[in-house]
Design a protein around this motif. Structure first.
Motif, mmCIF file in Angstrom:
data_model
loop_
_atom_site.group_PDB
_atom_site.id
_atom_site.type_symbol
_atom_site.label_atom_id
_atom_site.label_comp_id
_atom_site.label_asym_id
_atom_site.label_seq_id
_atom_site.Cartn_x
_atom_site.Cartn_y
_atom_site.Cartn_z
ATOM 1 N N GLU A 85 0.815 -1.217 0.000
ATOM 2 C CA GLU A 85 0.000 0.000 0.000
ATOM 3 C C GLU A 85 0.848 1.267 0.000
ATOM 4 O OE1 GLU A 85 -2.047 -0.751 3.766
ATOM 5 O OE2 GLU A 85 -3.877 -0.404 2.612
ATOM 6 N N ILE A 86 0.303 2.307 -0.536
ATOM 7 C CA ILE A 86 0.854 3.647 -0.370
ATOM 8 C C ILE A 86 0.169 4.254 0.844
ATOM 9 C CG2 ILE A 86 1.112 5.929 -1.418
ATOM 10 C CD1 ILE A 86 0.923 4.504 -4.155
ATOM 11 N N GLY A 87 0.933 4.701 1.797
ATOM 12 C CA GLY A 87 0.386 5.087 3.093
ATOM 13 C C GLY A 87 -0.646 6.180 3.056
ATOM 14 N N THR A 88 -0.603 7.045 2.059
ATOM 15 C CA THR A 88 -1.526 8.179 2.028
ATOM 16 C C THR A 88 -2.710 7.944 1.107
ATOM 17 O OG1 THR A 88 -0.231 9.181 0.250
ATOM 18 C CG2 THR A 88 0.328 9.807 2.517
ATOM 19 N N CYS A 89 -2.853 6.721 0.584
ATOM 20 C CA CYS A 89 -3.908 6.461 -0.394
ATOM 21 C C CYS A 89 -5.008 5.580 0.180
ATOM 22 C CB CYS A 89 -3.325 5.806 -1.642
ATOM 23 S SG CYS A 89 -2.217 6.888 -2.561
ATOM 24 N N GLU A 90 -6.150 5.624 -0.475
ATOM 25 C CA GLU A 90 -7.321 4.877 -0.056
ATOM 26 C C GLU A 90 -7.563 3.721 -1.022
ATOM 27 O OE1 GLU A 90 -12.094 5.638 0.614
ATOM 28 O OE2 GLU A 90 -10.744 7.294 0.156
ATOM 29 N N TYR A 91 -8.009 2.595 -0.499
ATOM 30 C CA TYR A 91 -8.239 1.404 -1.309
ATOM 31 C C TYR A 91 -9.621 0.835 -1.043
ATOM 32 C CZ TYR A 91 -3.220 1.725 -1.872
ATOM 33 O OH TYR A 91 -1.959 2.186 -2.152
ATOM 34 N N LEU A 92 -10.225 0.335 -2.082
ATOM 35 C CA LEU A 92 -11.477 -0.378 -1.949
ATOM 36 C C LEU A 92 -11.201 -1.841 -1.613
ATOM 37 C CD1 LEU A 92 -13.339 1.049 -5.074
ATOM 38 C CD2 LEU A 92 -13.521 1.825 -2.716
ATOM 39 N N PHE A 93 -12.247 -2.540 -1.220
ATOM 40 C CA PHE A 93 -12.175 -3.978 -1.026
ATOM 41 C C PHE A 93 -11.689 -4.610 -2.333
ATOM 42 C CE2 PHE A 93 -14.830 -8.001 -1.168
ATOM 43 C CZ PHE A 93 -14.032 -8.718 -0.300
ATOM 44 N N PRO A 94 -10.630 -5.436 -2.314
ATOM 45 C CA PRO A 94 -10.051 -5.934 -3.559
ATOM 46 C C PRO A 94 -11.016 -6.697 -4.456
ATOM 47 C CG PRO A 94 -8.530 -6.273 -1.742
ATOM 48 C CD PRO A 94 -9.824 -5.816 -1.141
ATOM 49 N N TRP A 95 -12.107 -7.236 -3.912
ATOM 50 C CA TRP A 95 -13.083 -7.997 -4.695
ATOM 51 C C TRP A 95 -14.377 -7.190 -4.900
ATOM 52 C CZ3 TRP A 95 -9.508 -10.058 -1.536
ATOM 53 C CH2 TRP A 95 -8.774 -11.166 -1.981
ATOM 54 N N VAL A 96 -14.286 -5.869 -4.949
ATOM 55 C CA VAL A 96 -15.461 -5.010 -4.903
ATOM 56 C C VAL A 96 -16.313 -5.080 -6.165
ATOM 57 C CG1 VAL A 96 -14.261 -2.981 -5.806
ATOM 58 C CG2 VAL A 96 -16.225 -2.680 -4.270
ATOM 59 N N GLY A 97 -15.723 -5.374 -7.318
ATOM 60 C CA GLY A 97 -16.476 -5.335 -8.566
ATOM 61 C C GLY A 97 -16.563 -3.912 -9.095
ATOM 62 N N PRO A 98 -17.299 -3.690 -10.185
ATOM 63 C CA PRO A 98 -17.420 -2.341 -10.732
ATOM 64 C C PRO A 98 -17.962 -1.373 -9.682
ATOM 65 C CG PRO A 98 -18.264 -3.958 -12.272
ATOM 66 C CD PRO A 98 -18.015 -4.697 -10.990
ATOM 67 N N ALA A 99 -17.258 -0.279 -9.471
ATOM 68 C CA ALA A 99 -17.639 0.709 -8.458
ATOM 69 C C ALA A 99 -16.908 2.002 -8.741
ATOM 70 C CB ALA A 99 -17.288 0.202 -7.054
ATOM 71 N N ALA A 100 -17.353 3.051 -8.098
ATOM 72 C CA ALA A 100 -16.672 4.332 -8.235
ATOM 73 C C ALA A 100 -15.343 4.277 -7.498
ATOM 74 C CB ALA A 100 -17.534 5.452 -7.673
ATOM 75 N N PRO A 101 -14.288 4.757 -8.115
ATOM 76 C CA PRO A 101 -12.997 4.781 -7.411
ATOM 77 C C PRO A 101 -13.022 5.801 -6.286
ATOM 78 C CG PRO A 101 -12.833 5.924 -9.508
ATOM 79 C CD PRO A 101 -14.196 5.295 -9.478
ATOM 80 N N PRO A 102 -12.123 5.674 -5.327
ATOM 81 C CA PRO A 102 -12.073 6.646 -4.223
ATOM 82 C C PRO A 102 -11.824 8.052 -4.745
ATOM 83 C CG PRO A 102 -10.708 4.720 -3.772
ATOM 84 C CD PRO A 102 -11.107 4.628 -5.205
ATOM 85 N N ALA A 103 -12.432 9.016 -4.093
ATOM 86 C CA ALA A 103 -12.218 10.407 -4.465
ATOM 87 C C ALA A 103 -12.189 11.255 -3.186
ATOM 88 C CB ALA A 103 -13.323 10.888 -5.399
ATOM 89 N N PRO A 104 -11.087 11.910 -2.898
ATOM 90 C CA PRO A 104 -9.838 11.843 -3.648
ATOM 91 C C PRO A 104 -9.130 10.513 -3.434
ATOM 92 C CG PRO A 104 -9.516 13.093 -1.658
ATOM 93 C CD PRO A 104 -10.981 12.798 -1.730
ATOM 94 N N LEU A 105 -8.288 10.146 -4.387
ATOM 95 C CA LEU A 105 -7.611 8.858 -4.325
ATOM 96 C C LEU A 105 -6.583 8.823 -3.207
ATOM 97 C CD1 LEU A 105 -7.080 6.098 -5.558
ATOM 98 C CD2 LEU A 105 -5.498 7.169 -7.160
ATOM 99 N N CYS A 106 -5.759 9.846 -3.137
ATOM 100 C CA CYS A 106 -4.730 9.927 -2.102
ATOM 101 C C CYS A 106 -4.778 11.308 -1.477
ATOM 102 C CB CYS A 106 -3.340 9.674 -2.691
ATOM 103 S SG CYS A 106 -3.162 8.075 -3.513
ATOM 104 N N GLY A 107 -4.475 11.392 -0.205
ATOM 105 C CA GLY A 107 -4.505 12.709 0.397
ATOM 106 C C GLY A 107 -4.265 12.735 1.876
ATOM 107 N N GLY A 108 -3.767 11.655 2.423
ATOM 108 C CA GLY A 108 -3.404 11.673 3.842
ATOM 109 C C GLY A 108 -4.596 11.803 4.763
#
Length: 784
Positions: free
Chosen positions: A743-766
């Motif tokens: 992982e990148i420490g300042t980024c957000e991740y979805l459940f790896p098996w989430v399926g089609p979904a909106a990506p995190p917004a903002p993606l990274c930002g501490g």
């Protein structure tokens, strides 16, 4: 680890969303690997089995029945025997069906030195005195007597312990021979246990149990626990021994899968799943099975139950039987959890790897090569239960598609570095980098870019050229094989994999005899074309099933198309006659065998799916009999000699072996691959994700700063002591300093098996990071 919340528990019946995808041929719900049903022609074909050639003769039979469909691969059919030059008439050498002249430690190798003419070796000069001559003559006579005694004793031992009759005991040899259990563990003395043997010899396994080795094809096993990495075994007389090179494209792969062993699947190992099939949280894949087993206490929980499965489902004796069946390769599926798991992933981590190490040892012992199949990737590459988790595609697809692909490539590097070590490269000769990726959802360009990355990783680990690391095997991604022509032309030892099945398409009650046009006309023409246009082409999976009858073949409690209980399909008939093998008559068994022979003849480089189907704990018998090679041998519908398939499809106009030099690691290998690879940028510019922006830069990604992980190496013991063997470090190329993804420490991740979904917004930002992902932890059956 930070993951965005998501609702609900994944629905076991979830299907990948793609309106353009033909679910009739490629159902994501399927309980097993579903290649395209290529053809359902019903016209009959008069097949013509040919006689089996002598073990030491070469047969060349192939075909070119061109189908009207777009030909997308092709192949030859040839047996080129590797007859040792050693002659049984050459005293001091083993019979030629027993050992290769290049074997460094073959029994009795030094006896030829003892049989030199002593009158030549010790002749006196004419100038020496008569007295000295008499003394010398006397000495010579004494030497002759000693040699005669030694030879007589040795030949007596050899006669009693030849591969055709019994064990080969240690004695007058060029190396110490001792021990003989399958894992190198033995409390016996070095002089009492055999290190090698042929048909009829006794094998002592790690447990101390014994069995009789049966091999009517001139094969022999070899295991010296004092030298456990010795490559002297041979599967059959027509298969190169382990200390010689298997010439892919000339020597034919006749293989079988060890499906359901290290990646347990419901229809292959139903006994694991049946206790939880109808619980409040049904076990429908290894993910849900693992959660259920965490709550099991009587058998040791998750680790206890799965370890017992690994220990008993496939054993050393299976490897011996596979060689004795005339087969020369095993394809072994493994999941990424053989390396590690991350937080929230319920799979049993690392234990299956210890059994893969046993597989290497057993394959070496019985002369079998391994195709290492990376079968289950984080997030799932196809959404089917055999990928670890039933549901949706999340590799190169959806918001976690890039991150999961990166993580998978990191695991490919770890595996490649291990199997490229010279201690294992003679055994693990093929690396299938990803099983059945759903390329038609991912996109062929995206899949190609991923494959190019895998190529670079593996060749970095091994180097380029014949004998340096494995063949790299790419599944076709459910595209026509003709669509891969030109991909990585010039790359070193790449191969293409196809999984031809007819059972998952349109159902028919037609008998086997009217379906033989599929393998003989359609598959065969495709094989010939692809072998010429692309290179080595294999059928990594195929079976004797011509319909989808069988317990959980489509998935746990999913029914069958044939009976109209799967996805509201029309009723074709009753499955009972197709699965009740105990009441099959000889005529029906012969028809199944004819399908097997036609398939072998047309596919030519193949791995049957699968070696073994476990008994149902409900009925006490195999409920998917057409999928078990072992059961077919026992019950009489699989050929006892796969060479019986030669010419069954009326083969003409072979693929002209050998492959091009660069395709076998020779001149020019790898020379043009870099230029071709340049068109496949990594990461891809886009990742498919229906309904949302799919630029790769807007999606979660990992970084290669997770440290360097090396896989465990084997340990060996003999006579209750640890054997000092050069087992390697687990990492072949010390100059390859790449680390696994994290992982990148300042980024957000979805459940790896989430399926089609909106990506995190903002993606990274501490400061904007969300809490840990909210994948609900299920309550397994029996919990409160």
């Amino acid at each position: 680890m930070a993951f965005r919340s998501y609702d609900p528990v994944p629905n076991p019946a979830a299907r990948a969303s793609n309106p353009d995808f033909d679910f009739e041929l490629h159902s994501p719900r399927m309980g097993t690997f579903m290649g395209a049903a290529l053809n359902d022609e019903a016209s009959s074909l008069d097949t013509r089995p040919s006689s089996v050639t002598d073990d030491y003769s070469s047969s060349v039979r192939a075909f070119n029945r061109q189908s009207q469909a777009d030909p997308s691969f092709g192949l030859h059919y040839r047996d080129d025997p590797h007859d040792p030059n050693a002659s049984a008439d050459n005293l001091g050498q083993p019979p030629k069906e027993f050992a290769s002249p290049t074997s460094p430690t073959v029994p009795y190798a030094n006896l030829s030195e003892k049989r030199r003419d002593p009158t030549t070796q010790y002749a006196s000069p004419r100038q020496r005195s008569r007295k000295r001559a008499i003394l010398i003559v006397g000495a010579i006579a004494l030497i002759i007597i000693i040699v005669v005694v030694v030879v007589a004793v040795t030949l007596s031992v050899r006669k009693k312990s030849s591969p055709a009759s019994s064990n080969i005991s240690s004695g007058s040899g060029s190396s110490s021979q001792s021990g003989g259990s399958g894992s190198g563990k033995s409390g016996s003395t070095s002089s009492s246990i055999a290190v090698t043997g042929g048909d009829g010899s006794t094998v002592t396994m790690d447990s101390g149990a014994t069995f009789t080795y049966s091999n009517k094809f001139g094969g022999y096993w070899y295991y010296d626990p004092e030298k456990p990495l010795t490559n002297n075994a041979r599967a059959q007389s027509w298969t190169p021994p382990m200390n010689e090179t298997f010439q892919y494209g000339t020597d034919n792969i006749r293989g079988v899968n060890l499906g359901g062993w290290l990646v347990p699947e419901p229809f292959i190992a139903p006994g694991l799943y049946e206790p939880y099939a109808n619980s409040s949280y049904p076990a429908v894949d290894e993910w849900t099975l693992s959660y259920n087993l965490m709550n099991e206490t009587s058998q040791g929980g998750l680790e206890g139950v799965l370890t017992n499965h690994y220990e008993t489902f496939i054993t050393e004796q299976d490897f011996a039987e596979i060689a004795g069946a005339g087969l020369n390769h095993v394809r072994i599926p493994i999941g990424y959890w053989a390396i590690e798991t991350w937080a929230g992933e319920p799979f049993l981590a690392k234990v299956s790897w210890t059994y893969f190490l046993k597989a290497i040892e057993w394959a070496r012992k019985y002369g079998l090569r391994i195709n290492l199949d990376f079968h289950a990737l984080p997030g799932s590459q196809n959404g089917w239960n055999h990928s670890g988790k039933l549901g949706t595609v999340n590799v190169l697809y959806g918001p976690m598609g890039l991150a999961n692909a990166q993580r998978s490539l990191g695991y490919i590097r770890i595996l490649a570095e291990f199997i490229s070590q010279p201690q294992y490269s003679n055994v693990v000769t093929i690396f299938g980098v990803t099983n059945e990726p759903m390329g038609t959802q991912m996109g062929q360009d995206q899949l190609s870019a991923y494959y190019v990355q895998a190529y670079d990783i593996i060749r970095t680990a091994s180097g380029i050229g014949e004998g340096k690391g494995p063949y790299i095997l790419y599944h076709d991604g459910f595209y026509q094989l003709s669509q891969w022509v030109g991909f990585l032309t010039g790359a070193d030892r790449i191969a293409l994999d196809n999984h031809p099945y007819v059972c998952f398409g349109g159902q028919t009650s037609d008998p086997y005899s009217s379906r033989l046009t599929v393998p003989c006309d359609t598959w065969g023409a495709d094989v010939n074309t692809s072998m010429t246009a692309f290179g080595l082409t294999t059928a990594g999976e195929w079976s004797n099933a011509i319909n989808d009858c069988g317990l959980w073949v489509n998935g746990v409690n999913d029914g069958s198309r044939y009976e109209g209980t799967f996805d509201t399909t029309a009723v074709t008939g009753d499955c009972t006659p197709w699965t009740d093998y105990q009441n099959w008559d000889d005529t029906f068994k012969a028809s199944v065998e004819q399908w097997a022979l036609a398939s072998m003849s047309s596919l030519q480089n193949w791995f049957f799916w699968t070696w073994k189907i476990g008994n149902s704990t409900v009925t006490g018998k195999v409920e998917a009999p057409q999928w078990s090679y072992q059961l077919g041998l026992q019950e009489g519908w699989m050929p006892t000699d796969p060479r019986q398939a030669d010419g069954v499809c009326g083969n003409t106009n072979n693929f002209a072996a050998p492959l091009s030099a660069w395709q076998t690691g020779g001149a020019g290998a790898g020379s043009t691959a870099a230029g071709v690879a340049a068109q496949y940028a990594w990461p891809p510019a886009t990742i498919s994700n229906p309904g949302f922006a799919s630029a790769a830069t807007a999606l979660p990604s990992y970084t290669a700063t997770g440290g360097q992980v090396t896989l465990a190496v084997p340990t060996f013991t003999a006579s209750s002591k640890t054997v000092s063997a050069s087992v390697g470090s687990g990492w072949e190329n010390a100059q390859d300093t790449a680390q696994k993804y994290a992982e990148i420490g300042t980024c957000e991740y979805l459940f790896p098996w989430v399926g089609p979904a909106a990506p995190p917004a903002p993606l990274c930002g501490g400061n904007n990071r969300r809490g840990a992902y909210a994948e609900p932890t299920p309550a397994p059956a029996g919990s409160s």
